[in-house]
Design a protein around this motif. Structure first.
Motif, mmCIF file in Angstrom:
data_model
loop_
_atom_site.group_PDB
_atom_site.id
_atom_site.type_symbol
_atom_site.label_atom_id
_atom_site.label_comp_id
_atom_site.label_asym_id
_atom_site.label_seq_id
_atom_site.Cartn_x
_atom_site.Cartn_y
_atom_site.Cartn_z
ATOM 1 N N MET A 308 0.842 -1.200 0.000
ATOM 2 C CA MET A 308 0.000 0.000 0.000
ATOM 3 C C MET A 308 0.872 1.243 0.000
ATOM 4 S SD MET A 308 -3.133 1.018 2.454
ATOM 5 C CE MET A 308 -4.303 2.246 1.895
ATOM 6 N N GLY A 309 0.760 1.973 -1.113
ATOM 7 C CA GLY A 309 1.459 3.253 -1.207
ATOM 8 C C GLY A 309 2.957 3.133 -1.377
ATOM 9 N N ILE A 310 3.440 1.959 -1.836
ATOM 10 C CA ILE A 310 4.898 1.813 -1.972
ATOM 11 C C ILE A 310 5.324 1.626 -3.424
ATOM 12 C CG2 ILE A 310 5.466 1.025 0.350
ATOM 13 C CD1 ILE A 310 4.660 -1.342 -2.481
ATOM 14 N N SER A 312 6.210 2.538 -7.345
ATOM 15 C CA SER A 312 7.083 3.613 -7.834
ATOM 16 C C SER A 312 6.306 4.854 -8.252
ATOM 17 C CB SER A 312 7.898 3.094 -9.017
ATOM 18 O OG SER A 312 7.006 2.657 -10.034
ATOM 19 N N ILE A 313 5.031 4.685 -8.608
ATOM 20 C CA ILE A 313 4.238 5.813 -9.098
ATOM 21 C C ILE A 313 3.188 6.257 -8.064
ATOM 22 C CG2 ILE A 313 4.286 5.833 -11.638
ATOM 23 C CD1 ILE A 313 2.499 3.322 -9.394
ATOM 24 N N CYS A 314 3.285 5.721 -6.838
ATOM 25 C CA CYS A 314 2.237 5.940 -5.830
ATOM 26 C C CYS A 314 2.442 7.217 -5.036
ATOM 27 C CB CYS A 314 2.228 4.806 -4.812
ATOM 28 S SG CYS A 314 1.907 3.226 -5.526
ATOM 29 N N ALA A 346 3.635 -10.112 -3.416
ATOM 30 C CA ALA A 346 4.208 -8.850 -2.926
ATOM 31 C C ALA A 346 4.137 -7.838 -4.067
ATOM 32 C CB ALA A 346 5.649 -9.064 -2.491
ATOM 33 N N ASP A 347 3.289 -6.841 -3.920
ATOM 34 C CA ASP A 347 2.929 -5.961 -5.034
ATOM 35 C C ASP A 347 3.561 -4.580 -4.896
ATOM 36 O OD1 ASP A 347 1.666 -4.493 -7.002
ATOM 37 O OD2 ASP A 347 -0.220 -4.323 -5.884
ATOM 38 N N GLY A 348 4.473 -4.257 -5.815
ATOM 39 C CA GLY A 348 5.010 -2.895 -5.897
ATOM 40 C C GLY A 348 6.300 -2.710 -5.136
ATOM 41 N N GLY A 349 7.020 -1.660 -5.527
ATOM 42 C CA GLY A 349 8.245 -1.301 -4.820
ATOM 43 C C GLY A 349 9.451 -2.128 -5.210
ATOM 44 N N ILE A 350 9.310 -2.972 -6.246
ATOM 45 C CA ILE A 350 10.432 -3.814 -6.681
ATOM 46 C C ILE A 350 11.279 -3.019 -7.679
ATOM 47 C CG2 ILE A 350 11.061 -5.924 -7.951
ATOM 48 C CD1 ILE A 350 9.702 -6.752 -5.436
ATOM 49 N N VAL A 367 6.093 -12.005 -6.834
ATOM 50 C CA VAL A 367 6.129 -10.539 -6.813
ATOM 51 C C VAL A 367 5.318 -10.017 -7.982
ATOM 52 C CG1 VAL A 367 8.361 -10.324 -5.665
ATOM 53 C CG2 VAL A 367 8.268 -10.415 -8.167
ATOM 54 N N MET A 368 4.645 -8.882 -7.749
ATOM 55 C CA MET A 368 3.939 -8.204 -8.842
ATOM 56 C C MET A 368 4.727 -6.949 -9.176
ATOM 57 S SD MET A 368 0.051 -6.764 -9.012
ATOM 58 C CE MET A 368 -0.784 -8.278 -9.377
ATOM 59 N N MET A 369 4.958 -6.743 -10.495
ATOM 60 C CA MET A 369 5.799 -5.619 -10.909
ATOM 61 C C MET A 369 5.089 -4.725 -11.905
ATOM 62 S SD MET A 369 9.312 -7.795 -11.405
ATOM 63 C CE MET A 369 8.497 -9.191 -12.147
ATOM 64 N N LYS A 409 -12.159 3.711 -9.696
ATOM 65 C CA LYS A 409 -12.817 2.776 -8.775
ATOM 66 C C LYS A 409 -11.828 2.031 -7.883
ATOM 67 C CE LYS A 409 -13.149 -0.667 -12.360
ATOM 68 N NZ LYS A 409 -13.996 -1.317 -13.312
ATOM 69 N N ARG A 410 -10.536 2.025 -8.266
ATOM 70 C CA ARG A 410 -9.545 1.394 -7.397
ATOM 71 C C ARG A 410 -9.349 2.201 -6.111
ATOM 72 N NH1 ARG A 410 -3.752 0.771 -6.626
ATOM 73 N NH2 ARG A 410 -3.409 -1.454 -6.326
ATOM 74 N N TYR A 411 -9.662 3.493 -6.191
ATOM 75 C CA TYR A 411 -9.376 4.396 -5.071
ATOM 76 C C TYR A 411 -10.624 4.945 -4.392
ATOM 77 C CZ TYR A 411 -4.923 3.834 -7.149
ATOM 78 O OH TYR A 411 -3.786 3.244 -7.637
ATOM 79 N N VAL A 412 -11.771 4.927 -5.104
ATOM 80 C CA VAL A 412 -13.014 5.461 -4.551
ATOM 81 C C VAL A 412 -14.050 4.356 -4.669
ATOM 82 C CG1 VAL A 412 -14.693 7.325 -4.676
ATOM 83 C CG2 VAL A 412 -12.371 7.697 -5.506
ATOM 84 N N GLN A 430 -3.845 9.704 -6.534
ATOM 85 C CA GLN A 430 -2.988 8.941 -5.616
ATOM 86 C C GLN A 430 -1.827 8.327 -6.379
ATOM 87 O OE1 GLN A 430 -4.823 6.393 -2.648
ATOM 88 N NE2 GLN A 430 -6.703 7.564 -2.719
ATOM 89 N N GLY A 431 -1.549 8.945 -7.539
ATOM 90 C CA GLY A 431 -0.438 8.416 -8.328
ATOM 91 C C GLY A 431 0.018 9.465 -9.318
ATOM 92 N N VAL A 432 1.160 9.205 -9.917
ATOM 93 C CA VAL A 432 1.705 10.154 -10.885
ATOM 94 C C VAL A 432 1.892 9.461 -12.232
ATOM 95 C CG1 VAL A 432 2.951 11.441 -9.101
ATOM 96 C CG2 VAL A 432 4.111 9.586 -10.315
HETATM 97 P P1 XMP Z 1 5.780 -0.629 -9.020
HETATM 98 O O1 XMP Z 1 6.652 -0.151 -7.902
HETATM 99 O O2 XMP Z 1 6.085 -2.014 -9.432
HETATM 100 O O3 XMP Z 1 4.311 -0.637 -8.405
HETATM 101 O O4 XMP Z 1 5.787 0.329 -10.163
HETATM 102 C C1 XMP Z 1 3.198 -1.156 -9.088
HETATM 103 C C2 XMP Z 1 2.027 -1.246 -8.131
HETATM 104 O O5 XMP Z 1 1.665 0.063 -7.641
HETATM 105 C C3 XMP Z 1 0.266 0.089 -7.345
HETATM 106 N N1 XMP Z 1 -0.300 1.245 -8.036
HETATM 107 C C4 XMP Z 1 -0.570 2.401 -7.428
HETATM 108 N N2 XMP Z 1 -0.537 2.748 -6.127
HETATM 109 N N3 XMP Z 1 -1.244 4.921 -6.709
HETATM 110 C C5 XMP Z 1 -0.895 4.011 -5.774
HETATM 111 O O6 XMP Z 1 -0.882 4.349 -4.576
HETATM 112 C C6 XMP Z 1 -1.316 4.636 -8.035
HETATM 113 O O7 XMP Z 1 -1.636 5.478 -8.869
HETATM 114 C C7 XMP Z 1 -0.979 3.308 -8.406
HETATM 115 N N4 XMP Z 1 -0.980 2.677 -9.596
HETATM 116 C C8 XMP Z 1 -0.565 1.402 -9.325
HETATM 117 C C9 XMP Z 1 -0.315 -1.210 -7.814
HETATM 118 O O8 XMP Z 1 -0.483 -2.022 -6.678
HETATM 119 C C10 XMP Z 1 0.748 -1.734 -8.764
HETATM 120 O O9 XMP Z 1 0.729 -3.136 -8.919
#
Ligand code: XMP
Length: 503
Positions: A308-310, A312-314, A346-350, A367-369, A409-412, A430-432
């Motif tokens: 959650m929130g980790i 790269s684009i979060c 393990a999703d994100g931050g890799i 891992v999910m990337m 809908k992922r966020y609201v 919640q993202g860039v």
């Molecule tokens: P990585 O680090 O692999 O992360 O680029 C991908 C994961 O980030 C999540 N995701 C988001 N989280 N705001 C967020 O807080 C976003 O706009 C956003 N878009 C994706 C998601 O879990 C994805 O697999």
């Protein structure tokens, strides 16, 4: 042990992958003996622990096909209409290695101008000509480069100059790739049409693909030998219809996609999916604590997505003040879910193979990337150059641009249009949106990730992911926390300049 690092801290400090380092173990086996096969859900096994993220700059059919061919799995994003998302799933399920199952066709009534248009816009030469100009209709000929070389009049109809059916080598439906390649070689032609018993075109094989038509021994396949694929849905009422369309398309796993998964909306949809589509495994999430995990496990989840929130684009942690450092989140949720036999993704931050190895040694099964895969040839979108660097676009599903395409809908979770004082009209990002560097094709990149992880496990003295899990709790795998200076020391330092090539 994992317990020493993650649990003996009264100050509630949580750790990221970079905070941790593993102690080397004893090596008494070869690199290629390291087995990294795993489970992505209770019922779905993979040869490699890699999953591509359901993001609109990461996973559409092409990414999902290649992830599955290489031994992982792709999750098709849901910023599509229901029908279009289901069509992407069908493309993966229908995929046959080496066979082009949706070739561009023309009819005899088309003209030289149409042939040139296809060539210029799509780069294809060797276009099959069928009765009505579509796949599945009677094969009448082929137009190759040679056929158009001396034709000047753009309005001449294809039937005047195509190579007719009688002069073509074809293969019959059911032919395997090896036989087809032999026929293609013998024919000395560029393309080999595959026809059914009614002489209708069902596929095309291209000589230029011959090199690529090798086997994929690790491919992730179902009982019918079709590639495995996942797809994401949200938690709104109409997502039940979306799930039904995906089920009809043959999807193997549905990922319920929310940034905060512990909601009544998600629990209800997970229960619904398990009741209505018991043949499909459900990955629920995202969660970062055992109590969140418990609710989704009780609802029937076959796998959990952690993070959650980790990403790269979060910007979730910055905007909402909620989330958790990823290594701690993975450790705690994985340890808890293991009691129920539920695997963790393990999703994100890799950002590196080292991060993947740490995630797996903290208890994740896969891992999910996102960012790691968004720059590959198989990700959606075209490459472009900025300051001489070749890039592809990559954006968060919570970025304003992506949310206007549907991922809001992922966020609201509810329809907030009617709420008071106009606040509901404001979309909170919640993202860039950004770009990542070219990584080339998954055919080379995934083997690099695979070997990197094997090196890591070998150095840690564990021979399989199974063993890594046991070792986390019995002390064979040992982590230490790195001070900020140690982290600096562990990266490249002290050089005036250097070149970094990954493989
Ligand atoms: P990585 O680090 O692999 O992360 O680029 C991908 C994961 O980030 C999540 N995701 C988001 N989280 N705001 C967020 O807080 C976003 O706009 C956003 N878009 C994706 C998601 O879990 C994805 O697999």
């Amino acid at each position: 042990t994992g317990k020493d690092v993650f649990c003996n801290n009264k100050a509630c400090v949580a750790y990221t992958y970079d905070d941790l380092i593993m102690m080397p173990g004893h090596i008494n086996f070869g690199l290629n003996d390291v087995d990294i096969s795993t489970k992505v859900t209770k019922n779905i096994s993979l040869k490699l622990p890699f999953v591509s993220s359901p993001m609109d700059t990461v996973t559409e059919a092409k990414m999902a096909i290649h992830m599955a061919l290489m031994g992982g799995i792709g999750i098709i994003h849901s910023n599509f209409s229901m029908a279009d998302q289901a069509a992407e799933v069908i493309k993966v399920k229908k995929f046959k290695n080496g066979f082009i199952t949706d070739p561009v066709c023309l009819s005899p009534q088309h003209t030289v101008a149409d042939v040139l248009r296809v060539k210029q816009t799509l780069g294809y030469s060797g276009i099959p000509i069928t009765q009505d100009g579509n796949m599945g209709s009677k094969l009448l000929g082929i137009v190759s480069n040679r056929d158009t070389t001396f034709v000047d009049d753009m309005s001449i109809k294809i039937r005047e100059f195509m190579t007719p059916r009688a002069a073509l080598s074809v293969a019959k439906e059911g032919v395997d790739l090896e036989e087809a390649n032999e026929i293609l070689k013998a024919s000395k032609k560029g393309k080999l049409p595959v026809v059914n018993e009614n002489d209708e075109l069902v596929a095309l094989i291209a000589r230029t693909d011959l090199q690529k038509n090798r086997d994929f021994p690790l491919a992730s396949k179902d009982a019918n030998k079709q590639l495995l694929v996942g797809a994401a849905i949200g938690t709104r009422p109409d997502d039940r219809d979306r799930a039904a369309a995906l089920a009809d398309a043959g999807v193997d796993v549905i990922v319920v996609d929310s940034s905060q998964g512990d909601s009544l909306f998600q629990i209800e949809i997970v229960q619904h999916l398990k009741e209505k589509h018991p043949q499909i495994d459900v990955i629920a999430g995202n969660v970062v604590t055992p109590s969140q995990a418990l609710h989704l496990i009780q609802a029937g989840a076959d796998g959990l997505r952690v993070g959650m929130g980790i990403g790269s684009i979060c910007t979730t942690q910055e905007v909402c003040a909620v989330g958790r450092a990823q290594a701690s989140a993975v450790y705690h949720v994985a340890k808890f879910a293991a009691k129920y036999g539920v695997p963790i993704v393990a999703d994100g931050g890799i950002k590196s193979t080292g991060h993947i190895t740490k995630a797996l040694c903290c208890g994740a099964s896969c891992v999910m990337m996102g960012s790691m895969l968004a720059g590959t040839d198989e990700a959606p979108g075209e490459y472009f150059y900025q300051d001489g660097v070749r890039l592809k676009r990559y954006r968060g599903m919570g970025s304003l641009e992506a949310m206007t395409k549907g991922s809001e809908k992922r966020y609201v979770w509810e329809d907030t249009k009617a709420s008071a004082c106009g606040a509901a009209a404001v979309k909170v990002a919640q993202g860039v949106s950004g770009a990542v560097q070219d990584k080339g094709t998954l055919r080379r990149y995934i083997p690099y990730l695979m070997q990197g992880v094997r090196h890591g496990l070998q150095d840690a003295g564990v021979k399989s992911l199974e063993e890594a899990k046991e070792s986390l709790y019995n002390g064979k795998i040992r982590f230490e926390i790195r001070s900020p200076a140690a982290q600096k020391e562990g990266g490249v330092h002290g050089l005036h300049s250097y070149q970094k090539r990954l493989y």
